[in-house]
Design a protein around this motif. Structure first.
Motif, mmCIF file in Angstrom:
data_model
loop_
_atom_site.group_PDB
_atom_site.id
_atom_site.type_symbol
_atom_site.label_atom_id
_atom_site.label_comp_id
_atom_site.label_asym_id
_atom_site.label_seq_id
_atom_site.Cartn_x
_atom_site.Cartn_y
_atom_site.Cartn_z
ATOM 1 N N GLN A 1 57.262 -20.071 61.268
ATOM 2 C CA GLN A 1 55.871 -19.223 61.638
ATOM 3 C C GLN A 1 55.955 -17.607 61.792
ATOM 4 O O GLN A 1 55.655 -16.782 61.451
ATOM 5 C CB GLN A 1 55.789 -19.920 63.502
ATOM 6 C CG GLN A 1 54.770 -21.494 63.447
ATOM 7 C CD GLN A 1 54.652 -21.285 64.626
ATOM 8 O OE1 GLN A 1 54.388 -20.645 65.553
ATOM 9 N NE2 GLN A 1 54.312 -22.726 64.647
ATOM 10 N N TRP B 1 55.266 -16.743 57.873
ATOM 11 C CA TRP B 1 53.600 -16.954 57.961
ATOM 12 C C TRP B 1 52.720 -15.890 58.511
ATOM 13 O O TRP B 1 51.981 -14.675 57.870
ATOM 14 C CB TRP B 1 53.503 -18.321 58.905
ATOM 15 C CG TRP B 1 52.261 -18.628 57.834
ATOM 16 C CD1 TRP B 1 51.129 -19.099 56.752
ATOM 17 C CD2 TRP B 1 50.501 -18.643 59.038
ATOM 18 N NE1 TRP B 1 49.722 -19.880 57.270
ATOM 19 C CE2 TRP B 1 50.063 -19.025 58.236
ATOM 20 C CE3 TRP B 1 50.416 -18.143 60.988
ATOM 21 C CZ2 TRP B 1 48.529 -19.191 58.539
ATOM 22 C CZ3 TRP B 1 48.836 -18.489 60.612
ATOM 23 C CH2 TRP B 1 47.832 -18.863 60.116
ATOM 24 N N THR B 2 52.990 -15.320 60.123
ATOM 25 C CA THR B 2 51.845 -14.463 60.380
ATOM 26 C C THR B 2 52.673 -13.411 59.614
ATOM 27 O O THR B 2 51.384 -12.100 59.969
ATOM 28 C CB THR B 2 52.672 -14.205 62.005
ATOM 29 O OG1 THR B 2 53.027 -15.910 61.897
ATOM 30 C CG2 THR B 2 51.146 -13.407 62.518
ATOM 31 N N LEU C 1 41.515 -25.691 56.980
ATOM 32 C CA LEU C 1 42.270 -25.158 58.347
ATOM 33 C C LEU C 1 41.999 -26.026 59.688
ATOM 34 O O LEU C 1 40.899 -26.357 59.743
ATOM 35 C CB LEU C 1 42.000 -24.114 58.282
ATOM 36 C CG LEU C 1 43.251 -22.951 58.909
ATOM 37 C CD1 LEU C 1 44.796 -23.380 58.160
ATOM 38 C CD2 LEU C 1 43.821 -22.001 58.915
ATOM 39 N N LYS D 1 43.459 -25.861 66.383
ATOM 40 C CA LYS D 1 44.786 -26.034 66.712
ATOM 41 C C LYS D 1 45.276 -24.607 66.766
ATOM 42 O O LYS D 1 46.857 -24.217 67.346
ATOM 43 C CB LYS D 1 45.444 -26.853 65.349
ATOM 44 C CG LYS D 1 47.038 -26.872 65.589
ATOM 45 C CD LYS D 1 47.601 -27.531 64.588
ATOM 46 C CE LYS D 1 48.612 -27.187 63.771
ATOM 47 N NZ LYS D 1 48.981 -27.317 62.415
ATOM 48 N N TYR D 2 45.015 -23.690 65.778
ATOM 49 C CA TYR D 2 45.551 -22.487 65.861
ATOM 50 C C TYR D 2 44.718 -21.813 66.865
ATOM 51 O O TYR D 2 45.655 -20.293 67.425
ATOM 52 C CB TYR D 2 45.377 -22.243 64.941
ATOM 53 C CG TYR D 2 45.578 -22.298 63.385
ATOM 54 C CD1 TYR D 2 46.446 -21.436 63.330
ATOM 55 C CD2 TYR D 2 45.958 -23.212 62.211
ATOM 56 C CE1 TYR D 2 48.234 -22.079 61.997
ATOM 57 C CE2 TYR D 2 46.093 -24.296 61.630
ATOM 58 C CZ TYR D 2 47.210 -23.059 61.311
ATOM 59 O OH TYR D 2 48.481 -23.714 60.328
ATOM 60 N N ARG E 1 46.708 -21.043 70.166
ATOM 61 C CA ARG E 1 47.673 -20.177 69.952
ATOM 62 C C ARG E 1 47.565 -19.240 69.568
ATOM 63 O O ARG E 1 47.900 -18.446 68.183
ATOM 64 C CB ARG E 1 48.620 -21.408 68.586
ATOM 65 C CG ARG E 1 48.877 -22.317 69.053
ATOM 66 C CD ARG E 1 50.015 -22.630 67.652
ATOM 67 N NE ARG E 1 51.261 -22.536 67.689
ATOM 68 C CZ ARG E 1 51.643 -23.027 67.001
ATOM 69 N NH1 ARG E 1 51.802 -24.279 66.494
ATOM 70 N NH2 ARG E 1 53.070 -22.857 67.362
ATOM 71 N N LEU F 1 49.739 -16.996 66.872
ATOM 72 C CA LEU F 1 48.896 -16.409 65.444
ATOM 73 C C LEU F 1 47.289 -16.612 64.678
ATOM 74 O O LEU F 1 47.003 -16.500 64.324
ATOM 75 C CB LEU F 1 48.797 -18.550 65.180
ATOM 76 C CG LEU F 1 50.800 -19.121 64.648
ATOM 77 C CD1 LEU F 1 51.138 -20.414 64.541
ATOM 78 C CD2 LEU F 1 51.519 -18.354 64.193
ATOM 79 N N ALA F 2 46.378 -17.219 66.123
ATOM 80 C CA ALA F 2 44.929 -16.721 65.891
ATOM 81 C C ALA F 2 45.018 -15.030 66.117
ATOM 82 O O ALA F 2 44.000 -15.396 65.073
ATOM 83 C CB ALA F 2 44.436 -17.100 67.548
ATOM 84 N N LEU G 1 45.978 -14.557 62.243
ATOM 85 C CA LEU G 1 44.746 -15.598 61.316
ATOM 86 C C LEU G 1 43.828 -14.787 61.099
ATOM 87 O O LEU G 1 42.442 -14.626 59.742
ATOM 88 C CB LEU G 1 44.903 -17.136 61.636
ATOM 89 C CG LEU G 1 44.017 -17.781 61.216
ATOM 90 C CD1 LEU G 1 44.822 -18.108 59.670
ATOM 91 C CD2 LEU G 1 43.898 -18.990 61.716
ATOM 92 N N LEU H 1 36.927 -19.713 64.229
ATOM 93 C CA LEU H 1 37.674 -19.520 64.795
ATOM 94 C C LEU H 1 37.882 -18.303 65.970
ATOM 95 O O LEU H 1 38.328 -18.810 67.653
ATOM 96 C CB LEU H 1 39.154 -18.801 63.731
ATOM 97 C CG LEU H 1 39.952 -18.843 64.508
ATOM 98 C CD1 LEU H 1 40.746 -19.963 64.872
ATOM 99 C CD2 LEU H 1 41.129 -17.433 63.292
#
Lengths: 71, 499
Positions: free
Chosen positions: B34, B37-38, B165, B169-170, B173, B176-177, B180, B197
């Motif tokens: 993660q 990824w972030t 996606l 789910k994102y 959090r 992450l959100a 993203l 989102l």
């Protein structure tokens, strides 16, 4: 800065012999100060140029590959 | 060294490309990492990030089919669509006008390039000229072009496949959100998904996070839902006072064509954040847009009290001084910009002009030479145009003629140059050529009064009174206070009534 309120008025003599001829003349456009660009605008333009460059480069590469494939 | 640490270091040093490459390697090893990824989303966003407050691109559709304004005909001084009264501004005969009927500014931002044309006809005509290209809607504008280009340049497809996606789910959090969201909004330019989102995320934090509200407002703004954007921003401001939120709120009001409300909001913001230059600049910009130069300059000077390195304020004040007959003061301001490290063709061009009109002839040509060597294609034409004026000033008509010719060669819809070429041809006695040049100028930019008036004067002398009358009427339309045009019109009216 010129104050708009107390502007000096022109004096037009009205007495005595007076000869006045007003010729209409053509006018020129005035000189132009160029505006400076903001940082954001410069960055946008730079990004756009770069993006165009990469796309063009990729297209060229793809063409070359095709040519290789044919020959 | 730990590769993730190195990637973070690259990110902090703004070496986004290296950071992305490193993260990609990490993600190949472990796709569920993660942190990597972030970081990669943030690096990709950083590459294309521009300050959203500054970016404003208005397409033709938004502008002409704008149904958000309250009144079509607004009272003077309450709308940005009408040029305003021109308090303290130099007359139109001295300071050139942009297409929207406002004096040209000393500084361009993404939103100010085109100005608002008044009618559909003008709006459609404007983008025809190569140098003022305006997208049809902002949905097809720069954002999308950049987005597609960035997608094309990644050979193995986009980094995140948005269609697959699971936003819910994102959204749950927060760590992450946020990254993203910025990725979707700035890098992919996919406003609809970003909005989805943001809506889910703000729900999952029980509407308690002001940041998400501002992001929702950004999305609404891009989608043209200004009232929704306004509501979100106001709600965000009650939770947490932020400069950014104030700036966005004002941007919304400007788009809704309520400049006075925007100024009010800026002033509210200034009560909380005293001396904040972005807020002060905002007020100055609005006054400049309403052609209220007294107030605009006052606020720009306020900006300089707090930040003496503010390029926009210096440039705008300098332009104002130049056009109110104080080129030597303008020269001081532009020299200050040069000291600060601004180094481009535009600045040298302005310095050259100021030097010439402040009678410092030794520097004039050197400045223009520098300007020519630094200028890009688009500004080159204007530089030659101004050199033409210097040539006119020293009485070298041949050089002036050549300069204006070069202007037209560099930008073949430079109306000012056509007009001046017409005047020069008329001096030589080539009436037909002069007529052709005036006509070219009239067609390419109908907002200028000079070619209309020149055409009228010429036609009057040639005895073509009807077309002279029509042209004089157009000149007065473009510049209501132009004495010569009005005089000519009066004469013609008198003449016609005698028939």
């Amino acid at each position: 800065m010129p104050e708009s309120k107390d502007q000096i008025k022109e004096i037009l003599p009205k007495q005595g012999l007076l000869y006045q001829e007003d010729m209409p003349t053509v006018v020129l456009c005035k000189p132009k100060l160029l505006p400076l660009k903001s940082v954001t605008l410069e960055k946008l333009e730079k990004m756009q140029k770069e993006a165009q460059e990469t796309v063009r480069q990729q297209e060229k590469d793809a063409q070359n590959q095709q040519l290789d494939w044919f020959s | 060294m730990d590769p993730l640490f190195l990637a973070y270091s690259y990110f902090r040093r703004r070496k986004y490309q290296q950071c992305t490459d490193l993260c990609s390697q990490l993600l190949e090893k472990n796709p569920y990492d993660q942190a990597a990824w972030t970081l990669k989303t943030r690096a990709l966003t950083g590459q294309v990030y521009v300050d959203e407050v500054d970016v404003d691109e208005e397409g033709i559709a938004e502008m002409v089919m704008d149904d958000n304004t309250i009144a079509q005909v607004s009272r003077p001084g309450t709308s940005l669509k009408q040029p305003g009264t021109g308090k303290g501004a130099p007359s139109q005969g001295i300071r050139p006008m942009s297409q929207s009927g406002r004096p040209v500014s000393g500084f361009v931002r993404p939103g100010t390039q085109g100005g608002r044309p008044g009618t559909m006809e003008r709006a459609i005509m404007t983008p025809r000229t190569a140098h003022t290209a305006r997208p049809v809607t902002s949905a097809s504008g720069r954002y999308v072009r950049l987005g597609t280009a960035s997608m094309l340049s990644t050979p193995d497809g986009p980094f995140i496949n948005l269609a697959r996606l699971n936003f819910a789910k994102y959204a749950a959090r927060p760590n992450l959100a946020k990254a993203l969201f910025e990725y979707i909004f700035h890098h992919e330019n996919d406003v609809r998904n970003a909005l989805e989102l943001a809506a889910l995320a703000t729900e999952s934090v029980q509407f308690k996070d002001w940041w998400w509200k501002v992001q929702l407002a950004k999305c609404y703004y891009r989608l043209g839902m200004y009232r929704d954007a306004e509501r979100q921003l106001k709600s965000a401001l009650t939770q947490q006072e932020m400069i950014d939120s104030y700036l966005y709120l004002c941007k919304v009001y400007v788009r809704l064509d309520q400049p006075l409300t925007a100024v009010e909001v800026y002033k509210q913001g200034l009560e909380k954040f005293q001396g904040e230059t972005t807020l002060l600049t905002g007020i100055a910009r609005i006054y400049e847009g309403m052609n209220d130069m007294d107030n605009a300059v006052k606020f720009y000077k306020d900006v300089l009290n707090f930040d003496s390195m503010h390029v926009e304020a210096i440039a705008c004040i300098a332009t104002h001084h130049f056009y109110t007959d104080q080129p030597e003061v303008a020269l001081k301001f532009y020299r200050r910009l040069l000291q600060m490290g601004v180094y481009n063709g535009e600045l040298f061009n302005n310095l050259g002009l100021c030097c010439f009109y402040a009678q410092q002839y030794d520097m004039t040509l050197t400045c223009f030479e520098r300007a020519l060597s630094l200028a890009e294609e688009q500004t080159l034409a204007d530089v030659w145009f101004n050199i033409g004026h210097v040539a006119l000033g020293i009485g070298d008509m041949t050089l002036a003629y050549q300069c204006f010719r070069l202007t037209v060669a560099n930008n073949n819809d430079h109306a000012e140059a056509y007009n001046n070429l017409g005047v020069l041809e008329l001096r030589k006695g080539n009436v037909e050529m002069a007529r052709a040049f005036f006509q070219a100028a009239m067609v390419t930019s109908p907002h200028m009064h000079e070619p209309h008036y020149n055409w009228a004067a010429l036609a009057d002398q040639l005895g073509d009174l009807q077309s002279s009358f029509n042209a004089a009427k157009r000149a007065v339309e473009a510049f209501p206070d132009h004495v010569d045009s009005k005089e000519l019109l009066k004469q013609l009216r008198h003449h016609f009534s005698l028939l």
